[in-house]
Design a protein around this motif. Structure first.
Motif, PDB file in Angstrom:
ATOM      1  N   ALA A   1     -23.006 -20.250 -28.979  1.00  0.00           N
ATOM      2  CA  ALA A   1     -22.363 -21.072 -27.617  1.00  0.00           C
ATOM      3  C   ALA A   1     -21.777 -20.459 -26.581  1.00  0.00           C
ATOM      4  O   ALA A   1     -21.396 -19.311 -26.695  1.00  0.00           O
ATOM      5  N   PRO A   2     -21.341 -21.152 -25.634  1.00  0.00           N
ATOM      6  CA  PRO A   2     -20.854 -20.149 -24.422  1.00  0.00           C
ATOM      7  C   PRO A   2     -19.558 -19.655 -24.884  1.00  0.00           C
ATOM      8  O   PRO A   2     -18.779 -20.386 -25.654  1.00  0.00           O
ATOM      9  N   LEU A   3     -19.295 -18.527 -24.433  1.00  0.00           N
ATOM     10  CA  LEU A   3     -18.265 -17.787 -25.096  1.00  0.00           C
ATOM     11  C   LEU A   3     -18.546 -17.034 -26.181  1.00  0.00           C
ATOM     12  O   LEU A   3     -17.241 -16.397 -26.861  1.00  0.00           O
ATOM     13  N   GLY A   4     -19.507 -17.401 -26.960  1.00  0.00           N
ATOM     14  CA  GLY A   4     -19.647 -16.735 -28.286  1.00  0.00           C
ATOM     15  C   GLY A   4     -20.115 -15.395 -28.400  1.00  0.00           C
ATOM     16  O   GLY A   4     -20.990 -14.961 -27.245  1.00  0.00           O
ATOM     17  N   LEU A   5     -19.685 -14.432 -29.359  1.00  0.00           N
ATOM     18  CA  LEU A   5     -19.853 -13.170 -29.279  1.00  0.00           C
ATOM     19  C   LEU A   5     -20.235 -12.783 -30.639  1.00  0.00           C
ATOM     20  O   LEU A   5     -19.667 -12.967 -31.549  1.00  0.00           O
ATOM     21  N   ARG A   6     -21.462 -12.190 -30.650  1.00  0.00           N
ATOM     22  CA  ARG A   6     -21.798 -11.462 -32.074  1.00  0.00           C
ATOM     23  C   ARG A   6     -21.197 -10.467 -32.116  1.00  0.00           C
ATOM     24  O   ARG A   6     -21.378  -9.418 -31.532  1.00  0.00           O
ATOM     25  N   GLU A   7     -20.293 -10.319 -33.134  1.00  0.00           N
ATOM     26  CA  GLU A   7     -19.511  -9.227 -33.483  1.00  0.00           C
ATOM     27  C   GLU A   7     -20.069  -7.870 -33.148  1.00  0.00           C
ATOM     28  O   GLU A   7     -21.311  -7.821 -33.742  1.00  0.00           O
ATOM     29  N   PRO A   8     -19.579  -6.683 -32.493  1.00  0.00           N
ATOM     30  CA  PRO A   8     -20.031  -5.475 -32.560  1.00  0.00           C
ATOM     31  C   PRO A   8     -20.387  -4.931 -34.092  1.00  0.00           C
ATOM     32  O   PRO A   8     -19.504  -4.873 -34.823  1.00  0.00           O
ATOM     33  N   HIS A   9     -21.715  -4.635 -34.198  1.00  0.00           N
ATOM     34  CA  HIS A   9     -22.113  -4.401 -35.648  1.00  0.00           C
ATOM     35  C   HIS A   9     -23.381  -3.558 -35.574  1.00  0.00           C
ATOM     36  O   HIS A   9     -23.887  -3.203 -34.271  1.00  0.00           O
ATOM     37  N   TRP A  10     -23.776  -2.827 -36.953  1.00  0.00           N
ATOM     38  CA  TRP A  10     -25.074  -2.190 -36.877  1.00  0.00           C
ATOM     39  C   TRP A  10     -25.641  -2.439 -37.866  1.00  0.00           C
ATOM     40  O   TRP A  10     -25.011  -2.969 -39.124  1.00  0.00           O
ATOM     41  N   HIS A  11     -27.096  -1.806 -38.194  1.00  0.00           N
ATOM     42  CA  HIS A  11     -27.646  -2.078 -39.546  1.00  0.00           C
ATOM     43  C   HIS A  11     -28.119  -0.614 -39.690  1.00  0.00           C
ATOM     44  O   HIS A  11     -28.604   0.087 -39.242  1.00  0.00           O
ATOM     45  N   ALA A  12     -27.701  -0.442 -41.093  1.00  0.00           N
ATOM     46  CA  ALA A  12     -27.804   0.873 -41.692  1.00  0.00           C
ATOM     47  C   ALA A  12     -29.096   1.216 -42.031  1.00  0.00           C
ATOM     48  O   ALA A  12     -29.621   2.444 -42.102  1.00  0.00           O
TER      49      ALA A  12
ATOM     50  N   ALA B   1     -27.224 -13.650 -21.882  1.00  0.00           N
ATOM     51  CA  ALA B   1     -26.539 -12.891 -22.721  1.00  0.00           C
ATOM     52  C   ALA B   1     -26.501 -11.285 -22.435  1.00  0.00           C
ATOM     53  O   ALA B   1     -27.451 -10.931 -21.727  1.00  0.00           O
ATOM     54  N   LEU B   2     -25.371 -10.936 -22.632  1.00  0.00           N
ATOM     55  CA  LEU B   2     -25.191  -9.424 -22.341  1.00  0.00           C
ATOM     56  C   LEU B   2     -25.124  -8.566 -23.562  1.00  0.00           C
ATOM     57  O   LEU B   2     -24.491  -8.980 -24.740  1.00  0.00           O
ATOM     58  N   ILE B   3     -26.051  -7.691 -23.553  1.00  0.00           N
ATOM     59  CA  ILE B   3     -26.315  -6.681 -24.878  1.00  0.00           C
ATOM     60  C   ILE B   3     -25.564  -5.512 -24.512  1.00  0.00           C
ATOM     61  O   ILE B   3     -25.867  -4.658 -23.506  1.00  0.00           O
ATOM     62  N   THR B   4     -25.013  -4.927 -25.440  1.00  0.00           N
ATOM     63  CA  THR B   4     -23.987  -3.599 -25.141  1.00  0.00           C
ATOM     64  C   THR B   4     -24.370  -2.847 -26.573  1.00  0.00           C
ATOM     65  O   THR B   4     -23.932  -3.423 -27.675  1.00  0.00           O
ATOM     66  N   ILE B   5     -24.993  -1.797 -26.467  1.00  0.00           N
ATOM     67  CA  ILE B   5     -25.228  -0.800 -27.372  1.00  0.00           C
ATOM     68  C   ILE B   5     -24.331   0.532 -27.215  1.00  0.00           C
ATOM     69  O   ILE B   5     -24.224   0.994 -26.241  1.00  0.00           O
ATOM     70  N   ALA B   6     -23.880   1.015 -28.381  1.00  0.00           N
ATOM     71  CA  ALA B   6     -23.177   2.244 -28.518  1.00  0.00           C
ATOM     72  C   ALA B   6     -24.010   3.056 -29.522  1.00  0.00           C
ATOM     73  O   ALA B   6     -24.025   2.695 -30.656  1.00  0.00           O
ATOM     74  N   GLY B   7     -24.612   4.129 -28.887  1.00  0.00           N
ATOM     75  CA  GLY B   7     -25.618   5.238 -29.724  1.00  0.00           C
ATOM     76  C   GLY B   7     -24.884   6.442 -29.979  1.00  0.00           C
ATOM     77  O   GLY B   7     -23.850   6.689 -29.792  1.00  0.00           O
ATOM     78  N   ASN B   8     -25.692   7.300 -30.251  1.00  0.00           N
ATOM     79  CA  ASN B   8     -25.525   8.871 -30.547  1.00  0.00           C
ATOM     80  C   ASN B   8     -24.684   9.403 -29.086  1.00  0.00           C
ATOM     81  O   ASN B   8     -25.132   9.091 -28.081  1.00  0.00           O
TER      82      ASN B   8
ATOM     83  N   PHE C   1     -26.747  -4.371 -20.810  1.00  0.00           N
ATOM     84  CA  PHE C   1     -27.767  -5.173 -20.057  1.00  0.00           C
ATOM     85  C   PHE C   1     -27.776  -6.686 -20.193  1.00  0.00           C
ATOM     86  O   PHE C   1     -27.672  -6.825 -21.286  1.00  0.00           O
ATOM     87  N   VAL C   2     -28.290  -7.351 -19.218  1.00  0.00           N
ATOM     88  CA  VAL C   2     -28.492  -8.785 -19.407  1.00  0.00           C
ATOM     89  C   VAL C   2     -29.673  -9.193 -19.896  1.00  0.00           C
ATOM     90  O   VAL C   2     -30.877  -8.552 -19.287  1.00  0.00           O
ATOM     91  N   VAL C   3     -29.891 -10.024 -20.842  1.00  0.00           N
ATOM     92  CA  VAL C   3     -31.193 -10.446 -21.034  1.00  0.00           C
ATOM     93  C   VAL C   3     -31.158 -12.305 -21.101  1.00  0.00           C
ATOM     94  O   VAL C   3     -30.099 -12.769 -21.186  1.00  0.00           O
TER      95      VAL C   3
ATOM     96  N   ALA D   1     -27.310   2.041 -34.536  1.00  0.00           N
ATOM     97  CA  ALA D   1     -26.352   1.860 -33.314  1.00  0.00           C
ATOM     98  C   ALA D   1     -25.675   0.597 -33.181  1.00  0.00           C
ATOM     99  O   ALA D   1     -26.206  -0.437 -33.491  1.00  0.00           O
ATOM    100  N   MET D   2     -24.382   0.593 -32.961  1.00  0.00           N
ATOM    101  CA  MET D   2     -23.681  -0.196 -32.797  1.00  0.00           C
ATOM    102  C   MET D   2     -23.958  -1.326 -31.683  1.00  0.00           C
ATOM    103  O   MET D   2     -24.256  -0.604 -30.557  1.00  0.00           O
ATOM    104  N   HIS D   3     -23.833  -2.436 -31.757  1.00  0.00           N
ATOM    105  CA  HIS D   3     -24.156  -3.382 -30.582  1.00  0.00           C
ATOM    106  C   HIS D   3     -23.834  -4.791 -30.775  1.00  0.00           C
ATOM    107  O   HIS D   3     -23.361  -5.044 -31.766  1.00  0.00           O
ATOM    108  N   SER D   4     -23.432  -5.418 -29.613  1.00  0.00           N
ATOM    109  CA  SER D   4     -23.016  -6.805 -29.634  1.00  0.00           C
ATOM    110  C   SER D   4     -23.952  -7.602 -28.723  1.00  0.00           C
ATOM    111  O   SER D   4     -24.803  -6.990 -27.894  1.00  0.00           O
ATOM    112  N   ILE D   5     -23.764  -9.008 -28.955  1.00  0.00           N
ATOM    113  CA  ILE D   5     -24.707  -9.860 -28.209  1.00  0.00           C
ATOM    114  C   ILE D   5     -23.678 -10.928 -27.801  1.00  0.00           C
ATOM    115  O   ILE D   5     -22.813 -11.825 -28.529  1.00  0.00           O
ATOM    116  N   GLU D   6     -23.374 -11.054 -26.482  1.00  0.00           N
ATOM    117  CA  GLU D   6     -22.520 -11.948 -25.783  1.00  0.00           C
ATOM    118  C   GLU D   6     -23.140 -13.170 -24.706  1.00  0.00           C
ATOM    119  O   GLU D   6     -23.778 -12.838 -23.975  1.00  0.00           O
ATOM    120  N   ASN D   7     -22.790 -14.422 -25.192  1.00  0.00           N
ATOM    121  CA  ASN D   7     -23.297 -15.408 -24.399  1.00  0.00           C
ATOM    122  C   ASN D   7     -22.517 -15.544 -23.026  1.00  0.00           C
ATOM    123  O   ASN D   7     -21.400 -15.896 -23.031  1.00  0.00           O
TER     124      ASN D   7
END
Length: 349
Positions: free
Chosen positions: A49-60, A73-80, A87-89, A101-107
């Motif tokens: 939903a608007p203002l919804g944020l997929r918690e910063p997380h990563w997949h092992a 949505a805004l995708i933010t990635i924290a890598g090596n 960036f916006v998609v 890599a840790m990442h979040s997805i923000e509406n």
């Protein structure tokens, strides 16, 4: 022809109960727990939903390949080594996140956002930022940030992390977030690599998107005049998701049994490597499929071209009919992937 509505190869992702559901969104899974035949691929449907944020997380254990169905949505990635990508998609665009890599997805839009997320493992392992901090003591965190241990006393260590969070308000998005990014690909905006009256295909594979690893996707549209020719992928499993339309699939299993079943919006399916299969449009309007593969450059063996490999005498012996009764197969150098359908549609039972 008998058409089944259930098969060990398919599941209704839209009909699954979400693994997580909250005020700002939900996540529905299809992994090996839900569909035991899965290998090296799985899929999730994320609603924000608007203002919804997929918690910063990563997949092992899995790379993630996401497709934006609608919304912004805004995708933010924290890598090596402190690498940061943001960036916006929008609808029809994709993003790739390397394993670990840790990442979040923000509406960031005013309406709901929907994503289809594919993973390069049949059961992805998730870690969230809240749990990662909660696992460390106040003293350890204080030492990490040159702060007193008491600075971390307010952190809640008893409650599991929330997978979808709520932001208090929209924030300003930096201009660079709307620029070209190596982890973003505008799949539907690029010219289709395959384009016929029978349908078209926009592809994402390593040759077009170098960031990809162990996963790729074709966005395939099949018109009412066409079908996906019978084929198989020699070393590549296939996992699909139906965005729109009604289709019928046929899969040959190694025991000689055939699965023929209907799929519609919200359905997902899986086909192991080298299993022959075919897809055709049996509804009104076009069928739009997101088809994921467990290789960056999926191979393909189509019925149309393989028939030219052997002499007619060999084919006649294989099919158990006189050579004179073989059809006059056309010579095909390169498989078209999508073929016209001039013959009447087999009954849908």
């Amino acid at each position: 022809m008998t058409t089944e509505t259930r098969s060990r190869h398919t599941i209704s992702l839209a009909g699954q109960k979400p693994r997580f559901e909250g005020p700002r969104g939900s996540i529905t899974h299809m992994d090996v727990t839900d569909l035991p035949i899965l290998r090296r691929l799985s899929i999730r449907r994320l609603l924000l939903a608007p203002l919804g944020l997929r918690e910063p997380h990563w997949h092992a254990n899995a790379h993630e390949l996401g497709y934006c169905v609608h919304g912004e949505a805004l995708i933010t990635i924290a890598g090596n080594h402190a690498e940061r990508e943001s960036f916006v998609v929008q609808a029809g665009e994709m993003f790739f996140v390397p394993s670990g890599a840790m990442h979040s997805i923000e509406n960031i839009g005013t309406g709901p956002a929907e994503f289809v997320l594919a993973f390069s493992h049949e059961k992805p392992e998730d870690f969230g930022i809240k749990a990662a901090f909660g696992a460390m003591s106040d003293a350890v965190l204080g030492n990490t940030y040159d702060l007193p241990a008491a600075a971390f006393t307010p952190f809640d260590r008893q409650v599991a992390g929330s997978e979808i969070l709520e932001l208090p308000a929209h924030r300003a998005i930096e201009d660079e977030a709307r620029h070209v990014n190596p982890y973003k690909y505008s799949v539907e905006a690029t010219p289709p690599q395959i384009d016929y009256p029978a349908g078209n295909a926009h592809t994402t594979k390593a040759a077009l998107w170098p960031a990809l690893r162990d996963i790729a996707m074709f966005s395939v549209t099949i018109t009412q005049q066409g079908m996906r020719e019978p084929h198989w992928h020699p070393e590549t499993a296939e996992m699909g998701y139906v965005l729109t339309g009604q289709a019928r699939m046929t899969i040959l299993n190694p025991d000689g049994q055939t699965d023929t079943y209907l799929i519609g919006p919200g359905d997902a399916y899986f086909i192991p490597a080298a299993y022959p299969h075919h897809i055709e449009n049996v509804g009104e309007g076009n069928v739009h499929l997101l088809i994921f593969f467990d290789q960056v450059s999926p191979g393909d063996v189509g019925y149309r071209s393989l028939i030219n490999v052997y002499p007619r005498a060999v084919l006649a012996a294989a099919f158990g009919i006189p050579e004179a009764e073989l059809p006059e197969f056309p010579f095909t150098e390169i498989d078209p992937l999508l073929v016209p359908r001039p013959n009447p549609l087999d009954p849908v039972l």
